[in-house]
Write an enzyme that holds these catalytic residues in place. Sequence first.
Site, PDB file in Angstrom:
ATOM      1  N   TYR A  26      28.157 -25.842  67.784  1.00 43.23           N
ATOM      2  CA  TYR A  26      26.875 -26.479  67.445  1.00 43.23           C
ATOM      3  C   TYR A  26      25.679 -25.623  67.872  1.00 43.23           C
ATOM      4  O   TYR A  26      24.545 -26.059  67.813  1.00 43.23           O
ATOM      5  CB  TYR A  26      26.745 -27.835  68.130  1.00 43.23           C
ATOM      6  CG  TYR A  26      27.308 -28.984  67.335  1.00 43.23           C
ATOM      7  CD1 TYR A  26      26.695 -29.403  66.162  1.00 43.23           C
ATOM      8  CD2 TYR A  26      28.433 -29.671  67.761  1.00 43.23           C
ATOM      9  CE1 TYR A  26      27.188 -30.460  65.431  1.00 43.23           C
ATOM     10  CE2 TYR A  26      28.939 -30.739  67.038  1.00 43.23           C
ATOM     11  CZ  TYR A  26      28.308 -31.122  65.871  1.00 43.23           C
ATOM     12  OH  TYR A  26      28.798 -32.172  65.147  1.00 43.23           O
ATOM     13  N   TYR A  84      35.637 -34.386  63.827  1.00 45.40           N
ATOM     14  CA  TYR A  84      36.130 -35.727  64.173  1.00 45.40           C
ATOM     15  C   TYR A  84      37.556 -35.988  63.679  1.00 45.40           C
ATOM     16  O   TYR A  84      38.009 -37.122  63.671  1.00 45.40           O
ATOM     17  CB  TYR A  84      35.212 -36.836  63.616  1.00 45.40           C
ATOM     18  CG  TYR A  84      33.839 -36.893  64.242  1.00 45.40           C
ATOM     19  CD1 TYR A  84      32.895 -35.902  63.984  1.00 45.40           C
ATOM     20  CD2 TYR A  84      33.476 -37.947  65.069  1.00 45.40           C
ATOM     21  CE1 TYR A  84      31.626 -35.949  64.551  1.00 45.40           C
ATOM     22  CE2 TYR A  84      32.209 -38.008  65.635  1.00 45.40           C
ATOM     23  CZ  TYR A  84      31.298 -36.999  65.374  1.00 45.40           C
ATOM     24  OH  TYR A  84      30.058 -37.039  65.919  1.00 45.40           O
ATOM     25  N   HIS A 130      25.817 -42.653  65.233  1.00 47.59           N
ATOM     26  CA  HIS A 130      25.433 -41.246  65.416  1.00 47.59           C
ATOM     27  C   HIS A 130      23.939 -41.128  65.161  1.00 47.59           C
ATOM     28  O   HIS A 130      23.367 -41.930  64.420  1.00 47.59           O
ATOM     29  CB  HIS A 130      26.207 -40.354  64.425  1.00 47.59           C
ATOM     30  CG  HIS A 130      26.187 -38.896  64.783  1.00 47.59           C
ATOM     31  ND1 HIS A 130      25.099 -38.086  64.529  1.00 47.59           N
ATOM     32  CD2 HIS A 130      27.111 -38.114  65.398  1.00 47.59           C
ATOM     33  CE1 HIS A 130      25.373 -36.864  64.967  1.00 47.59           C
ATOM     34  NE2 HIS A 130      26.590 -36.855  65.505  1.00 47.59           N
ATOM     35  N   ASP A 147      20.628 -39.861  63.436  1.00 47.60           N
ATOM     36  CA  ASP A 147      20.412 -39.553  62.012  1.00 47.60           C
ATOM     37  C   ASP A 147      19.981 -38.100  61.789  1.00 47.60           C
ATOM     38  O   ASP A 147      19.781 -37.671  60.659  1.00 47.60           O
ATOM     39  CB  ASP A 147      19.397 -40.522  61.389  1.00 47.60           C
ATOM     40  CG  ASP A 147      18.008 -40.379  61.994  1.00 47.60           C
ATOM     41  OD1 ASP A 147      17.837 -39.536  62.910  1.00 47.60           O
ATOM     42  OD2 ASP A 147      17.095 -41.113  61.569  1.00 47.60           O
ATOM     43  N   ASP A 167      19.184   8.746  68.277  1.00 44.42           N
ATOM     44  CA  ASP A 167      20.022   8.065  69.277  1.00 44.42           C
ATOM     45  C   ASP A 167      20.637   9.099  70.229  1.00 44.42           C
ATOM     46  O   ASP A 167      21.830   9.371  70.177  1.00 44.42           O
ATOM     47  CB  ASP A 167      21.115   7.288  68.503  1.00 44.42           C
ATOM     48  CG  ASP A 167      22.049   6.509  69.404  1.00 44.42           C
ATOM     49  OD1 ASP A 167      21.684   6.251  70.567  1.00 44.42           O
ATOM     50  OD2 ASP A 167      23.161   6.159  68.943  1.00 44.42           O
TER      51      ASP A 167
HETATM   52  C1  SPV Z   1      25.279   1.640  69.112  1.00 50.59           C
HETATM   53  O1  SPV Z   1      25.156   0.603  68.443  1.00 50.59           O
HETATM   54  O2  SPV Z   1      24.323   2.286  69.516  1.00 50.59           O
HETATM   55  C2  SPV Z   1      26.620   2.127  69.461  1.00 50.59           C
HETATM   56  C3  SPV Z   1      27.751   1.821  68.587  1.00 50.59           C
HETATM   57  O3  SPV Z   1      26.722   2.826  70.447  1.00 50.59           O
HETATM   58  S1  SPV Z   1      27.898   3.166  67.521  1.00 50.59           S
HETATM   59  O4  SPV Z   1      26.644   3.362  66.821  1.00 50.59           O
HETATM   60  O5  SPV Z   1      28.993   2.871  66.596  1.00 50.59           O
HETATM   61  O6  SPV Z   1      28.235   4.348  68.323  1.00 50.59           O
HETATM   62 MG    MG Z   2      24.946   3.509  71.235  1.00 48.47          MG
END
Ligand code: SPV
Ligand code: MG
Length: 412
Positions: free
Chosen positions: A24, A56, A70, A72, A185
């Site tokens: 839920y 249920y 219940h 509404d 990254d």
């Molecule tokens: C991220 O989401 O930054 C990860 C997972 O480290 S991946 O991109 O698959 O490496």
């Molecule tokens: Mg990562």
Amino acid sequence: MINEAKKYGDVIVGALSDEEIIKYNYFPTVSLENRISLYQSISGVSKVVVQRSLMYDDIIPSLKPDYVLHSDSWRNGVEFTVRAHVKELLSAYGGELIEISEPKSDEAKQFKRIHRERLAMPEFRRKRLRELIKLCPIVKIIEAHSGLTGLIAEKTVVESNGTLEQFDAMWISSLCDSIDKGKPDIELVDMSSRLRTIDDIMDVTSKPIILDGDTGGLTEHFVYNVRTLERMGVSAVIIEDKTGLKKNSLFGVDVVQTQDSIEDFSAKITAGKKAQLTDDFMIIARIESLILEQGIDDALTRARAYVKAGADGIMIHSRTETPNEIFDFCDLFRKEDQTTPLVVVPTSFNYVTEEELKSHGVNIVIYANQLMRAAFPAMTKTAETILKHHRSLEADEMLMPFKDIITLIDEL
Ligand code: SPV
Ligand code: MG
């Protein structure tokens, strides 16, 4: 509601099991045992039964109550299907549904808000991941990189195959957190900035958070970050066994990436575990052996060592188009270790189902980048359409009505 029910006969209260409450999109702050005693102590309640099916199915056919009372509120939204099913169950033997309006008082409204806010407090939020691992057949986690994506993770509920589905927790991906800032990254977005993202998300959500902690950085720094994350109410950090300049795993061996030694990475895990102050916080070790084509034996050797070093879970990652190597790893790991939680990120083998992962012993599935990947093409297409037409009319069909955006976020 109980006072109203008394007018019809003996009152039996159904206490939903924790597993079903989660569906839920609520999370109990009072144990089932205490909820049962609480209901039993209310005058006019003759019996309390535990309800183990959201639909249920376990309760109505066996008890055959003359009336089901219940709120509404379930006439609208996803609970509508639950209501329809209850009506069907009742009509099978001539039972009747009676719906009561929920009190509209300020106090009643405040109650729900206070419940959510309590769940968002660090001491509640932090331990919730461990609780979910125990309660859920598989914990489902979606990526969030902002307050808004956090709200989507927090609030999205759908009806599917006769039950309700929601996400259990959020993943703060290094990839998406970096992309949101227009950066690669490569651990360039520093911890202060990552903490800011977490804080934005925490401000508007209550679900638990797993931080993608990249390599964890220097061990000397990692121990401080563990303390900070734990204090904030983050439930877990996942660190990957790479060293030097980290690149995203999905590049695999197309770029230079160096795996850390088992000794050094194990020492980092042990130092992190020593630094944390509660039993709630989890340090999960992410093994990059399959990403770096070092084979399953290497992955298993590392898994054993990292668990021994104190890791609270193992994330095994792969970038192959099938889940075969992940399944092989999980099956072999589970032969020798039935308890350490296993985490999988099915990005490249996205056809795998949660059910299949579960059957190979996976406890947590992370959908690591889908919200960001949904947003970027939609925003780019909108920008291109406006440029082409020198107005925004043509883009409108891709957009939500502007009247809706101003009411998207509730005020307190
Ligand atoms: C991220 O989401 O930054 C990860 C997972 O480290 S991946 O991109 O698959 O490496
Ligand atoms: Mg990562």
